[in-house]
Design an enzyme around this catalytic site. Sequence first.
Site, PDB file in Angstrom:
ATOM      1  N   ASN A 122     -88.703  15.051 -52.297  1.00 37.06           N
ATOM      2  CA  ASN A 122     -89.665  13.939 -52.375  1.00 37.06           C
ATOM      3  C   ASN A 122     -88.982  12.588 -52.167  1.00 37.06           C
ATOM      4  OD1 ASN A 122     -92.514  14.818 -53.064  1.00 37.06           O
ATOM      5  ND2 ASN A 122     -91.301  16.078 -54.468  1.00 37.06           N
ATOM      6  N   HIS A 164     -96.355  15.348 -59.837  1.00 42.56           N
ATOM      7  CA  HIS A 164     -96.359  16.571 -60.641  1.00 42.56           C
ATOM      8  C   HIS A 164     -96.994  17.704 -59.820  1.00 42.56           C
ATOM      9  CE1 HIS A 164     -96.288  18.970 -64.275  1.00 42.56           C
ATOM     10  NE2 HIS A 164     -97.517  19.356 -63.996  1.00 42.56           N
TER      11      HIS A 164
HETATM   12  C1  GAR Z   1     -91.559  18.506 -57.386  1.00 46.75           C
HETATM   13  O1  GAR Z   1     -92.341  19.646 -57.117  1.00 46.75           O
HETATM   14  C2  GAR Z   1     -92.206  17.693 -58.481  1.00 46.75           C
HETATM   15  O2  GAR Z   1     -93.599  17.740 -58.459  1.00 46.75           O
HETATM   16  C3  GAR Z   1     -91.672  18.378 -59.712  1.00 46.75           C
HETATM   17  O3  GAR Z   1     -90.327  18.633 -59.400  1.00 46.75           O
HETATM   18  C4  GAR Z   1     -90.230  18.912 -58.011  1.00 46.75           C
HETATM   19  C5  GAR Z   1     -89.083  18.112 -57.439  1.00 46.75           C
HETATM   20  O4  GAR Z   1     -88.821  18.501 -56.113  1.00 46.75           O
HETATM   21  N1  GAR Z   1     -91.821  17.542 -60.872  1.00 46.75           N
HETATM   22  C6  GAR Z   1     -92.159  17.997 -62.055  1.00 46.75           C
HETATM   23  O5  GAR Z   1     -92.351  19.170 -62.285  1.00 46.75           O
HETATM   24  C7  GAR Z   1     -92.305  16.925 -63.130  1.00 46.75           C
HETATM   25  N2  GAR Z   1     -93.092  17.388 -64.220  1.00 46.75           N
HETATM   26  P1  GAR Z   1     -87.825  17.675 -55.228  1.00 46.75           P
HETATM   27  O6  GAR Z   1     -86.548  17.471 -56.067  1.00 46.75           O
HETATM   28  O7  GAR Z   1     -87.552  18.527 -54.030  1.00 46.75           O
HETATM   29  O8  GAR Z   1     -88.468  16.370 -54.882  1.00 46.75           O
END
Ligand code: GAR
Length: 236
Positions: free
Chosen positions: A41, A136
């Site tokens: 992200n 999220h």
């Molecule tokens: C994402 O899916 C985000 O929605 C989640 O962690 C992942 C990070 O992915 N966040 C949570 O669960 C927060 N409660 P990334 O490191 O590849 O961006």
Amino acid sequence: MAGVSDASDPGATIQWPLAQPWPSAHPPLRLAVLASGEGSNFEALVNACHHGPLNGEVVLLVVNKEQCGARQRAERLDVPCCWIDHRAYGSREALDAALIERFQAAAVDLVVMAGWMRIVTPVLIEAYPDRLLNIHPSLLPSFRGADGVGQALAAGVRLSGCTAHLVRPEVDSGPILVQAAVPVLQTDDAASLAARIHRQEHRILPLAVALAAERLVRDKTAAAVAPSPPPARPAD
Ligand code: GAR
């Protein structure tokens, strides 16, 4: 409320409360990102600033895991990155105060929690009122907290998705900016559903940042044109 479907991912839809899809931020936003994991992200935000419609720059990435993927991405993308070991702080508030110092030093306008696996406190939330966002992997208010994807699978829902929202003290609550819905297929496991949700996160997070910035400008303008209260009457 407008909706668009994703041609590359049939069944996925984004909902957002806008007639025009992309508000533009002036002057360009200075963004900080908080990440604990892979950082996909974070990269989506950097790309939206460099090649996409988001008028801003990611000026700082803060990670709390020394070896995380987000940190490696920052190196490749040439974004300043700072590692803060949360274990070195005696309380969540102390960690948040250290984050604020870094953000202020980088003159950050908006902070995005993109896979930041720490609970934040009012210390950080109040330092960036309506300027702290979270992404999220569920359709909030369902499946808050850890493992939103696993919770959705366990509940047997047929639709899941992701939510970008402003942060409030209660975990995974706060005004929703953008959501995207994806189907949950019979054949899904946690990895396949997470991958489908991730693709939508990368689309909605930059838009949510633009919307948050637009809200701030709108609120500031409204405050500037609000009639001033009548002068106090002199005491008799
Ligand atoms: C994402 O899916 C985000 O929605 C989640 O962690 C992942 C990070 O992915 N966040 C949570 O669960 C927060 N409660 P990334 O490191 O590849 O961006």
